[in-house]
Motif scaffolding. Structure first.
Motif, PDB file in Angstrom:
ATOM      1  N   SER A  58       0.844  -1.206   0.000  1.00  0.00           N
ATOM      2  CA  SER A  58       0.000   0.000   0.000  1.00  0.00           C
ATOM      3  C   SER A  58       0.878   1.255   0.000  1.00  0.00           C
ATOM      4  O   SER A  58       0.552   2.250  -0.636  1.00  0.00           O
ATOM      5  CB  SER A  58      -0.975  -0.013   1.179  1.00  0.00           C
ATOM      6  OG  SER A  58      -0.254   0.041   2.389  1.00  0.00           O
ATOM      7  N   PHE A  59       2.023   1.203   0.688  1.00  0.00           N
ATOM      8  CA  PHE A  59       2.951   2.353   0.677  1.00  0.00           C
ATOM      9  C   PHE A  59       3.555   2.521  -0.720  1.00  0.00           C
ATOM     10  O   PHE A  59       3.676   3.627  -1.232  1.00  0.00           O
ATOM     11  CB  PHE A  59       4.089   2.157   1.683  1.00  0.00           C
ATOM     12  CG  PHE A  59       3.663   2.249   3.133  1.00  0.00           C
ATOM     13  CD1 PHE A  59       2.450   2.830   3.499  1.00  0.00           C
ATOM     14  CD2 PHE A  59       4.494   1.757   4.138  1.00  0.00           C
ATOM     15  CE1 PHE A  59       2.073   2.902   4.831  1.00  0.00           C
ATOM     16  CE2 PHE A  59       4.127   1.832   5.472  1.00  0.00           C
ATOM     17  CZ  PHE A  59       2.900   2.404   5.823  1.00  0.00           C
ATOM     18  N   ASN A  62       1.382   4.084  -3.180  1.00  0.00           N
ATOM     19  CA  ASN A  62       1.187   5.516  -2.951  1.00  0.00           C
ATOM     20  C   ASN A  62       2.456   6.315  -3.198  1.00  0.00           C
ATOM     21  O   ASN A  62       2.547   7.484  -2.834  1.00  0.00           O
ATOM     22  CB  ASN A  62       0.728   5.763  -1.502  1.00  0.00           C
ATOM     23  CG  ASN A  62      -0.730   5.417  -1.344  1.00  0.00           C
ATOM     24  OD1 ASN A  62      -1.505   5.535  -2.293  1.00  0.00           O
ATOM     25  ND2 ASN A  62      -1.103   4.953  -0.157  1.00  0.00           N
ATOM     26  N   ASP A  64       5.459   6.017  -1.801  1.00  0.00           N
ATOM     27  CA  ASP A  64       6.267   6.305  -0.614  1.00  0.00           C
ATOM     28  C   ASP A  64       7.750   6.018  -0.899  1.00  0.00           C
ATOM     29  O   ASP A  64       8.129   4.877  -1.179  1.00  0.00           O
ATOM     30  CB  ASP A  64       5.753   5.425   0.534  1.00  0.00           C
ATOM     31  CG  ASP A  64       6.480   5.670   1.833  1.00  0.00           C
ATOM     32  OD1 ASP A  64       5.832   6.120   2.787  1.00  0.00           O
ATOM     33  OD2 ASP A  64       7.710   5.402   1.899  1.00  0.00           O
ATOM     34  N   GLU A  65       8.575   7.068  -0.829  1.00  0.00           N
ATOM     35  CA  GLU A  65       9.998   6.957  -1.204  1.00  0.00           C
ATOM     36  C   GLU A  65      10.768   5.962  -0.333  1.00  0.00           C
ATOM     37  O   GLU A  65      11.630   5.235  -0.826  1.00  0.00           O
ATOM     38  CB  GLU A  65      10.672   8.336  -1.105  1.00  0.00           C
ATOM     39  CG  GLU A  65      10.592   9.129  -2.395  1.00  0.00           C
ATOM     40  CD  GLU A  65      11.141   8.350  -3.596  1.00  0.00           C
ATOM     41  OE1 GLU A  65      12.239   7.764  -3.482  1.00  0.00           O
ATOM     42  OE2 GLU A  65      10.460   8.299  -4.642  1.00  0.00           O
ATOM     43  N   ASP A  66      10.461   5.951   0.976  1.00  0.00           N
ATOM     44  CA  ASP A  66      11.180   5.032   1.873  1.00  0.00           C
ATOM     45  C   ASP A  66      10.902   3.585   1.479  1.00  0.00           C
ATOM     46  O   ASP A  66      11.790   2.733   1.512  1.00  0.00           O
ATOM     47  CB  ASP A  66      10.750   5.229   3.331  1.00  0.00           C
ATOM     48  CG  ASP A  66      11.257   6.559   3.869  1.00  0.00           C
ATOM     49  OD1 ASP A  66      12.152   7.138   3.217  1.00  0.00           O
ATOM     50  OD2 ASP A  66      10.756   7.006   4.916  1.00  0.00           O
ATOM     51  N   GLU A  67       9.631   3.330   1.107  1.00  0.00           N
ATOM     52  CA  GLU A  67       9.274   1.955   0.747  1.00  0.00           C
ATOM     53  C   GLU A  67       9.953   1.559  -0.572  1.00  0.00           C
ATOM     54  O   GLU A  67      10.373   0.416  -0.737  1.00  0.00           O
ATOM     55  CB  GLU A  67       7.743   1.831   0.631  1.00  0.00           C
ATOM     56  CG  GLU A  67       7.202   0.451   0.915  1.00  0.00           C
ATOM     57  CD  GLU A  67       7.471  -0.054   2.338  1.00  0.00           C
ATOM     58  OE1 GLU A  67       7.771   0.754   3.235  1.00  0.00           O
ATOM     59  OE2 GLU A  67       7.394  -1.289   2.529  1.00  0.00           O
ATOM     60  N   ASN A 185       7.808   0.085 -10.517  1.00  0.00           N
ATOM     61  CA  ASN A 185       8.821   0.454  -9.521  1.00  0.00           C
ATOM     62  C   ASN A 185      10.208  -0.032  -9.919  1.00  0.00           C
ATOM     63  O   ASN A 185      11.195   0.683  -9.754  1.00  0.00           O
ATOM     64  CB  ASN A 185       8.435  -0.092  -8.143  1.00  0.00           C
ATOM     65  CG  ASN A 185       7.443   0.815  -7.447  1.00  0.00           C
ATOM     66  OD1 ASN A 185       7.821   1.817  -6.845  1.00  0.00           O
ATOM     67  ND2 ASN A 185       6.161   0.508  -7.566  1.00  0.00           N
TER      68      ASN A 185
END
Ligand code: OGA
Length: 359
Positions: A58-59, A62, A64-67, A185
């Motif tokens: 889910s991160f 969305n 999310d850069e850290d993920e 990704n």
């Protein structure tokens, strides 16, 4: 255990065009008749305390850069990771697991109707059987091409069996959505646009689903459910049995058991991604071990490029000074045919034959 081989003839490659595998007895039937074969002793070091990384889908979805960084490290250091919060309804996972369990419980005569032909990779049986002297894996499988839908070869689908087709199609659609996000990704992490790998792989990822059944064995130390191998895919999404562990992966020379996280998926980088990333991401050896008391089911969704596409390290991953090109380019279908002509035997059965230098 005797495996019949038609003597050394040349085989017509079947509709899928990927290769052949010799016909073998059903392992479920061998267990039933209680005639077990000799096998390897599982004695290598097992690093029970290590865990593969966990990625929160889910991160990722969305942005999310850290993920995304976690994903990068997972692919680079492990080649394997759990995917949690993937958004696939539990009911869909339960439905496919139930359909697969019920299929393998059908009488052998019934399952045999969907048996793979020698010159096909699809259907019920085993793949990667290339010699009559080869020791068989302690498992049965049914492999079906699922996407694009025109690749479906319905003669191998148990269509008369209630719920199998619907559950497989629903599950296939859900896996495709997750795969597209992961592929986007991977593209960005390789310095490309989100659709970069999609374009280089000839459009939408292709998909095939292999359902595995690992019967019990009274001497699990003497057999392997699935011999060590790396996947010849772009990447693979595995739905494990929540209660019966079995998957192990090679990490720093040890075998690390992948303990199931209920309702999660296990994703691994395949050879095509290792090649395209010029070795930054690793397609890791994996195997499945057998349980003494409980049979195990797993469902592997293979995502792969178009057969006609040439696979090679992407330009953004090559730098002549620091990261010279490590693999030669190869048409994907040629890669897969080479892979299916060998038995499963660690990394040697795949990326080795496109390697230009040792890293
Ligand atoms: C496979 C595979 C592992 C497992 O189907 O190719 O590696 O845990 N399966 O069933």
């Amino acid at each position: 255990m005797e495996v019949r081989v038609e003597n050394g003839g040349s085989y017509e490659v079947g509709k899928s065009g990927w290769g052949k595998s010799l016909p073998v007895p059903s392992i479920q039937e061998i267990v039933r008749s209680d005639s077990q074969s000799e096998g390897p002793i599982i004695s290598e070091y097992v690093a029970d305390s290590l865990e593969i990384p966990v990625i929160d889908f889910s991160f990722l979805a969305n942005g999310d850069e850290d993920e995304v960084q976690k994903l990068h490290l997972a692919c680079k250091d492990w080649g394997f990771f759990h995917v949690i919060n993937h958004g696939v309804k539990e009911q869909i996972l339960e439905k496919i697991k139930a359909a697969v369990a019920a299929f393998f419980e059908l009488p052998f005569q019934e399952k045999k109707k969907y048996a793979k032909a020698e010159n096909e990779t699809e259907g019920y049986g085993q793949n990667f059987v290339v010699s009559e002297h080869q020791k068989l894996d302690w498992s049965d499988m049914i492999y079906l091409l699922t996407l694009p839908s025109q690749n479906r070869n319905f003669k191998f689908w148990p269509l008369s069996f209630p719920g199998f087709k619907e559950a497989s199609e629903e599950y296939s659609r859900e896996m495709q959505k997750i795969a597209e996000e992961l592929q986007a990704n991977f593209s960005v992490l390789m310095g490309l646009k989100r659709d970069g790998l999609k374009r280089l792989q000839g459009g939408e990822l292709k998909q095939g689903i292999r359902k595995n059944y690992y019967p019990i064995c009274s001497r699990p130390d003497l057999v392997l459910g699935c011999s060590p191998h790396s996947d010849g895919t772009s990447f693979t999404l595995l739905l494990q049995d929540d209660d019966v562990p079995g998957l192990q992966i090679k990490h720093n020379e040890a075998w690390v058991p992948v303990k199931p996280i209920p309702n999660s998926l296990v994703v691994n980088i395949g050879d095509a991604t290792e090649i395209q990333s010029n070795g930054m991401y690793k397609s890791i050896e994996q195997r499945a071990i057998i349980n003494e008391k409980k049979p195990r089911i797993s469902i592997a969704t293979f995502m792969f490029p178009d057969d006609e596409q040439e696979i090679g390290p992407v330009e953004t991953m090559i730098d002549d000074q620091n990261h010279p090109k490590l693999y030669r380019n190869i048409k994907y279908v040629d890669y897969v045919r080479e892979m299916f002509s060998r038995k499963m035997e660690g990394k040697a059965h795949s990326t080795q034959f496109t390697k230009l230098h040792d890293k």
